[in-house]
Design an enzyme around this catalytic site. Structure first.
Site, short mmCIF file in Angstrom:
data_model
loop_
_atom_site.label_atom_id
_atom_site.label_comp_id
_atom_site.label_asym_id
_atom_site.label_seq_id
_atom_site.Cartn_x
_atom_site.Cartn_y
_atom_site.Cartn_z
N GLU A 142 4.38 -5.57 7.25
CA GLU A 142 3.62 -4.48 7.88
C GLU A 142 4.02 -4.23 9.34
OE1 GLU A 142 2.35 -6.66 5.76
OE2 GLU A 142 0.82 -5.75 4.50
N ALA B 168 0.86 -1.18 0.00
CA ALA B 168 0.00 0.00 0.00
C ALA B 168 0.90 1.23 0.00
CB ALA B 168 -0.87 -0.02 1.25
#
Ligand code: 3H9
Length: 705
Positions: A130, A68
């Site tokens: 992440e 992302a």
């Protein structure tokens, strides 16, 4: 192939009965709002076109998708959000294939896992990193990875944040096939065509429920991992949320588990740790962008000289050898040469003992290592790093020799931690070639490299230092010349604040505990004991002559050193180290010394809460950090942040001291300084930069842009 339908960040083009969807968002195809919209539109196009029998997703340039777009975090979410995009891909009624080359990380891997089939090229790097940003895979990754790889392997991938190679990904069923050659598009097309030819069905990861087999066992595995995480990743928020999300996946239907994952992801987004870690991510990249690097090319470096084979010199030599370059080490006599070689070998022998290196690999590395007692052996090296005794006359003598023997344009670097590099440079005929390369001990392990830029150095020497740092896999920070540069200069100030607190009423053990609780792996007194009290003692003696006689000077450390208690290496310092143990225990005699000093200086001890300890420590650090930026010693506040995260154990999840100050609020830090100044106005003088920023309603980050 037909012409692309549009020229946005997501292009579609037909290749026979395949719709090729290309993500083209340089440099690494991060999934921004436009990419998400483009992917949604591409899926609609595939569904709407009856001639399309399957979809191939590829990345243009050097990556599949790096994840992302991190820059969007912290802003209000914009639809379609990535989980919706992944669900849309998975829901497609025609087979969707992801062909992966380069990084497929985070949301990038989540897109691939939402596809129905996956192919990875040899250069693929797959991961769910992440947690390193204070997040969890929030686009179905916590649900789809366990379905493909099994719970344990998926959790390991998510908690470590590591990058997995293609071969391993095939082995653990994260990926179906290894791509041949280097052309990802061609490999992807062949794979997709073969699937269509075989009549391969739509195969949705969400439907793979076999991973729940042995449910109780899986929960047990998770409980064990959780215990381990609680112990190891002290204070970190998102690793436990990863486990929570995976556990829910075992207990809930897919859609509910996805909704739960989203909630946990949003909790992570809101956490200050996410803000700190993402700041650290960008700051580590911004430090590389210094004016000299932008303006000139580096000089080529193919052979490095190191002067001095002590701990530091040997560590530097290992660091350079590990980067694949030959090293020539100079020592003053045969005995010192032998010791230097031994110090280098010791590092590799340690690796062999741990099974992390073979004898053969060591021999290959050592073949690039040579030694000499004559400076003339450095005639052909491109760059020299001296790591001799910290004494100006000794350094100048070394540089005189380098000036004599080194070829024109050789870079001459000093590893001094505080001496005036302008003076060293001024003592030879080529000051333009002289620079500071301040490594941190152990030099082959510690990531920070302060690149200290003296007045007369040429820009290409600075660029060379940055290029070398990248080769050595170091994190370089540009610093100006002053006593202690960025790191040690700031350290001297907050360390003094720590000593004041000790004399005022805290034990070293309380201070250490408070700073560990803050997130440091060790407290300041544990660090002193590890580094060796004699080092700080020598610095204090050196500074004695120039110290302001009115400045508060705490003598406790001197009393301890006078007894020969230098820390771990002598079996006692602030702590006792029974029988060579590395974990110290509090020492009642040290407490007596502290009491005696309080009596001598007429101080009535007052207890400080852990919260106040942290406030004083951080106020001192931030204030001097502001001075360092104000005086141009650090280019930006983020350079101070990176210095402390990579050289001084500052908790990365807090982003660095300046980021921490921004998060606390600069007006609060300034108010603390004013408050503390009531007791000691000489020590607590607010930095003009801090005053100015508060006056203007700005923060440190405003100076990073
Ligand atoms: C995520 O995916 C969350 C989802 O689960 C859920 C969402 C709902 N975004 O490192 P480099 C920039 S979280 C924006 O120098 P390399 C980087 O700042 C994400 N920008 O190159 C730099 O910019 P600049 C999970 C990004 O070849 C430039 O690209 N993914 C992003 O040494 C080049 O980067 C990750 O954590 C990004 N995602 O290494 C992966 N990634 O030129 C993070 C990079 O202005 N990225 N940039 O300085 C990396 O690990 C490395 O960048 C990578 C390339 C290995 C990809």
């Amino acid at each position: 192939m037909t012409a692309p339908s549009e020229t946005t960040v997501v292009r579609t083009a037909k290749d026979g009965d395949l719709l090729v969807v290309t993500i083209d968002h340089p440099p690494v195809n991060a999934i921004s709002m436009d990419v998400r919209r483009g992917l949604m539109a591409a899926m609609d196009e595939a569904e709407a076109d009856a001639a399309v029998k399957g979809v191939l997703i590829v990345g243009a340039g050097r990556a599949f998708i790096a994840g992302a777009d991190i820059r969007e975090f912290g802003r209000p979410p914009m639809h379609p959000i990535l989980p919706e995009v992944c669900n849309r891909i998975e829901a497609c009624t025609k087979p969707v294939v992801a062909a992966i080359h380069g990084p497929a990380l985070g949301g990038g891997l989540e897109v691939a896992m939402a596809a129905h089939y996956r192919l990875a090229m040899h250069d693929a790097k797959l991961g769910l990193p992440e947690v390193q940003l204070g997040l969890l895979p929030g686009s179905g990754g916590t649900q789809r990875a366990p379905r493909l790889m099994g719970v344990e392997a998926a959790v390991e991938l998510m908690l470590s944040g590591r990058h997995m190679k293609a071969q391993e990904a095939v082995g653990c069923k994260l990926v179906d096939q290894l791509g041949e050659g280097t052309d990802v598009l061609q490999a992807g097309l062949s794979f997709a065509r073969a699937l269509l030819a075989d009549g391969a069905p739509v195969r949705r990861t969400r439907d793979l429920d076999a991973f729940k087999v042995g449910y109780d066992h899986q929960l047990g595995v998770l409980a064990k991992i959780q215990k381990d995480v609680e112990k190891k990743s002290r204070g970190l928020f998102s690793p436990l949320k990863v486990i929570e999300a995976v556990r829910a996946g075992l207990q809930m239907p897919f859609d509910e588990a996805l909704a739960n994952e989203r909630q946990l992801f949003l909790q992570c987004i809101d956490s200050p740790q996410r803000a700190g870690l993402i700041h650290a991510f960008f700051a580590e990249r911004e430090v590389l962008k210094v004016p000299e690097v932008k303006s000139v090319a580096p000089r080529p470096v193919t052979h490095v000289g190191v002067i001095g084979g002590g701990t530091m010199g040997a560590g530097i030599a290992v660091s350079v050898l590990d980067a694949g370059l030959p090293v020539t080490m100079i020592e003053r006599d045969d005995e010192a040469v032998a010791r230097g070689r031994q110090n280098v070998e010791k590092v590799y022998n340690g690796l062999i003992a741990k099974g992390r290196m073979s004898e053969q690999a060591k021999a290959q590395v050592m073949a690039r290592f040579s030694t000499s007692t004559h400076y003339d052996a450095l005639a052909q090296v491109d760059l020299v790093i001296e790591a001799v005794f910290e004494e100006m006359s000794v350094k100048k003598a070394v540089f005189a020799e380098l000036d004599r023997v080194c070829k024109p344009h050789a870079v001459l670097a000093t590893n001094t931690s505080y001496l005036d590099i302008n003076e060293i440079a001024g003592s030879i005929s080529r000051p333009q070639d002289v620079i500071g390369l301040h490594f941190f001990s152990p030099a082959n392990i510690m990531k920070l490299l302060e690149i200290v830029v003296p007045e007369k150095v040429s820009a290409d020497v600075v660029a060379t230092a940055f290029s070398l740092a990248t080769q050595l896999k170091k994190v370089p920070v540009r610093a100006g010349v002053c006593d202690g540069f960025i790191g040690n200069r700031i350290l001297a100030v907050y360390r003094a604040a720590v000593d004041h607190m000790m004399e005022d009423g805290c034990s070293p053990y309380e201070i250490d505990a408070a700073m560990r609780e803050f997130g440091y792996p060790m407290g300041p007194f544990q660090v002193s004991d590890l580094a060796g009290g004699d080092i700080g003692w020598a610095t204090r003696k050196r500074r004695a002559a120039t110290r302001d006689p009115k400045a508060r000077y705490v003598q406790i450390a001197d009393r301890i050193c006078e007894r020969g208690w230098f820390g771990q290496k002598t079996g006692r310092g602030y702590y006792l180290y029974p029988e060579g143990s590395r974990a110290g225990v509090p020492d009642p005699e040290v407490l007596q010394i502290i009491d005696a000093e309080r009596e001598r200086t007429n101080i009535q001890p007052r207890a400080l809460t852990p919260e106040l300890i942290v406030r004083k420590y951080m106020a001192a650090m931030v204030n001097e950090g502001a001075n360092v930026v104000h005086q141009g010693i650090a280019l930006r506040p983020l350079d101070v942040d990176v210095t402390f995260v990579h050289g001084y154990g500052f908790p990365r999840y807090r982003g660095g001291p300046m980021k921490y100050a921004d998060m606390v609020g600069l007006e609060k830090i300034l108010a603390d300084i004013h408050e503390f100044a009531k007791q000691d106005p000489l020590f607590w003088q607010a930095s003009p930069l801090l005053e100015q920023l508060v006056k203007d309603g700005k923060n440190f980050d405003s100076l990073n842009r």
